[in-house]
Write a protein that holds these residues in place. Sequence first.
Motif, PDB file in Angstrom:
ATOM      1  N   UNK A 175       0.851  -1.194   0.000  1.00 52.49           N
ATOM      2  CA  UNK A 175       0.000   0.000   0.000  1.00 52.49           C
ATOM      3  C   UNK A 175       0.887   1.245   0.000  1.00 52.49           C
ATOM      4  N   UNK A 176       1.294   1.646  -1.204  1.00 52.53           N
ATOM      5  CA  UNK A 176       2.173   2.801  -1.358  1.00 52.53           C
ATOM      6  C   UNK A 176       1.506   4.096  -0.911  1.00 52.53           C
ATOM      7  N   UNK A 177       0.170   4.133  -0.943  1.00 55.02           N
ATOM      8  CA  UNK A 177      -0.543   5.348  -0.539  1.00 55.02           C
ATOM      9  C   UNK A 177      -0.334   5.684   0.941  1.00 55.02           C
ATOM     10  N   UNK A 178       0.107   4.707   1.736  1.00 56.76           N
ATOM     11  CA  UNK A 178       0.391   4.941   3.157  1.00 56.76           C
ATOM     12  C   UNK A 178       1.887   4.823   3.446  1.00 56.76           C
ATOM     13  N   UNK A 179       2.681   4.974   2.405  1.00 61.64           N
ATOM     14  CA  UNK A 179       4.123   4.867   2.559  1.00 61.64           C
ATOM     15  C   UNK A 179       4.773   6.208   2.835  1.00 61.64           C
ATOM     16  N   UNK A 180       6.044   6.135   3.129  1.00 63.88           N
ATOM     17  CA  UNK A 180       6.860   7.323   3.364  1.00 63.88           C
ATOM     18  C   UNK A 180       7.967   7.325   2.313  1.00 63.88           C
ATOM     19  N   UNK A 181       8.157   8.473   1.667  1.00 60.26           N
ATOM     20  CA  UNK A 181       9.232   8.626   0.693  1.00 60.26           C
ATOM     21  C   UNK A 181       9.981   9.896   1.047  1.00 60.26           C
ATOM     22  N   UNK A 182      11.290   9.792   1.201  1.00 56.45           N
ATOM     23  CA  UNK A 182      12.104  10.940   1.572  1.00 56.45           C
ATOM     24  C   UNK A 182      13.337  10.953   0.689  1.00 56.45           C
ATOM     25  N   UNK A 183      13.509  12.016  -0.102  1.00 52.66           N
ATOM     26  CA  UNK A 183      14.687  12.152  -0.954  1.00 52.66           C
ATOM     27  C   UNK A 183      15.680  13.078  -0.253  1.00 52.66           C
ATOM     28  N   UNK A 184      16.948  12.697  -0.286  1.00 55.08           N
ATOM     29  CA  UNK A 184      17.974  13.482   0.398  1.00 55.08           C
ATOM     30  C   UNK A 184      18.773  14.325  -0.583  1.00 55.08           C
ATOM     31  N   UNK A 185      19.451  15.315  -0.042  1.00 55.88           N
ATOM     32  CA  UNK A 185      20.342  16.158  -0.832  1.00 55.88           C
ATOM     33  C   UNK A 185      21.714  15.518  -0.917  1.00 55.88           C
ATOM     34  N   UNK A 186      22.727  16.331  -1.011  1.00 60.75           N
ATOM     35  CA  UNK A 186      24.077  15.799  -1.153  1.00 60.75           C
ATOM     36  C   UNK A 186      24.681  15.432   0.196  1.00 60.75           C
ATOM     37  N   UNK A 187      25.542  14.437   0.165  1.00 59.18           N
ATOM     38  CA  UNK A 187      26.258  14.029   1.368  1.00 59.18           C
ATOM     39  C   UNK A 187      25.407  13.258   2.361  1.00 59.18           C
ATOM     40  N   UNK A 188      25.962  13.092   3.538  1.00 56.96           N
ATOM     41  CA  UNK A 188      25.288  12.363   4.624  1.00 56.96           C
ATOM     42  C   UNK A 188      24.103  13.180   5.109  1.00 56.96           C
ATOM     43  N   UNK A 189      22.932  12.575   5.153  1.00 60.50           N
ATOM     44  CA  UNK A 189      21.704  13.287   5.478  1.00 60.50           C
ATOM     45  C   UNK A 189      20.815  12.440   6.373  1.00 60.50           C
ATOM     46  N   UNK A 190      20.085  13.104   7.249  1.00 59.83           N
ATOM     47  CA  UNK A 190      19.078  12.387   8.016  1.00 59.83           C
ATOM     48  C   UNK A 190      17.774  12.422   7.241  1.00 59.83           C
ATOM     49  N   UNK A 228       3.346   8.798   9.183  1.00 58.89           N
ATOM     50  CA  UNK A 228       2.047   8.684   8.530  1.00 58.89           C
ATOM     51  C   UNK A 228       1.068   8.025   9.493  1.00 58.89           C
ATOM     52  N   UNK A 229      -0.199   8.400   9.375  1.00 65.82           N
ATOM     53  CA  UNK A 229      -1.282   7.786  10.149  1.00 65.82           C
ATOM     54  C   UNK A 229      -2.425   7.473   9.195  1.00 65.82           C
ATOM     55  N   UNK A 230      -3.084   6.332   9.382  1.00 67.40           N
ATOM     56  CA  UNK A 230      -4.165   5.933   8.486  1.00 67.40           C
ATOM     57  C   UNK A 230      -5.049   4.894   9.154  1.00 67.40           C
ATOM     58  N   UNK A 231      -6.208   4.645   8.558  1.00 64.73           N
ATOM     59  CA  UNK A 231      -7.136   3.604   8.999  1.00 64.73           C
ATOM     60  C   UNK A 231      -7.168   2.514   7.951  1.00 64.73           C
ATOM     61  N   UNK A 232      -7.243   1.251   8.399  1.00 64.55           N
ATOM     62  CA  UNK A 232      -7.390   0.142   7.459  1.00 64.55           C
ATOM     63  C   UNK A 232      -8.487  -0.790   7.940  1.00 64.55           C
ATOM     64  N   UNK A 233      -9.107  -1.476   6.986  1.00 65.69           N
ATOM     65  CA  UNK A 233     -10.062  -2.523   7.315  1.00 65.69           C
ATOM     66  C   UNK A 233      -9.410  -3.857   6.983  1.00 65.69           C
ATOM     67  N   UNK A 234      -9.495  -4.774   7.926  1.00 64.28           N
ATOM     68  CA  UNK A 234      -8.923  -6.109   7.764  1.00 64.28           C
ATOM     69  C   UNK A 234     -10.090  -7.097   7.732  1.00 64.28           C
ATOM     70  N   UNK A 235     -10.501  -7.577   6.549  1.00 61.34           N
ATOM     71  CA  UNK A 235     -11.648  -8.480   6.461  1.00 61.34           C
ATOM     72  C   UNK A 235     -11.349  -9.903   6.944  1.00 61.34           C
ATOM     73  N   UNK A 236     -10.089 -10.321   6.837  1.00 59.06           N
ATOM     74  CA  UNK A 236      -9.654 -11.647   7.298  1.00 59.06           C
ATOM     75  C   UNK A 236      -8.279 -11.472   7.921  1.00 59.06           C
ATOM     76  N   UNK A 237      -7.894 -12.398   8.782  1.00 62.51           N
ATOM     77  CA  UNK A 237      -6.587 -12.294   9.441  1.00 62.51           C
ATOM     78  C   UNK A 237      -5.516 -11.961   8.404  1.00 62.51           C
TER      79      UNK A 237
END
Length: 109
Positions: A54-69, A74-83
């Motif tokens: 589920x990419x819609x609830x993913x996190x994507x972070x692009x960094x600049x040059x060099x060592x970066x933090x 993200x927060x979301x609701x999901x329905x689980x119809x079966x285990x």
Amino acid sequence: MGTGIADPTGNITLSDPARIALEPGIYAISYQVSALLAASGFMQVSPYYNGSPHLEYGIYFMTGSGRTSAAGSVSFLIEVPARTVFTLTFNSPVRATEGTLTMVIFKLR
């Protein structure tokens, strides 16, 4: 992953250090990740449940040059119809160190 407080109902269980088992129901999920990336690149974290990513609830972070933090949350609701098994997949073309993950899962009534 580890368990901070175990779910006494058994609806949310840590199957192993990478997988969480969820029984049928509706869940509120929130997670935050951070890492130090050794060079320019990106960090992508994607949840997987109900048999698919589920990419819609993913996190994507692009960094600049060099060592970066890199960080995201993200927060979301999901329905689980079966285990189902809930996992998070981490993807980055560069080496990541000092990573953290904080996740909170609540089953709603």
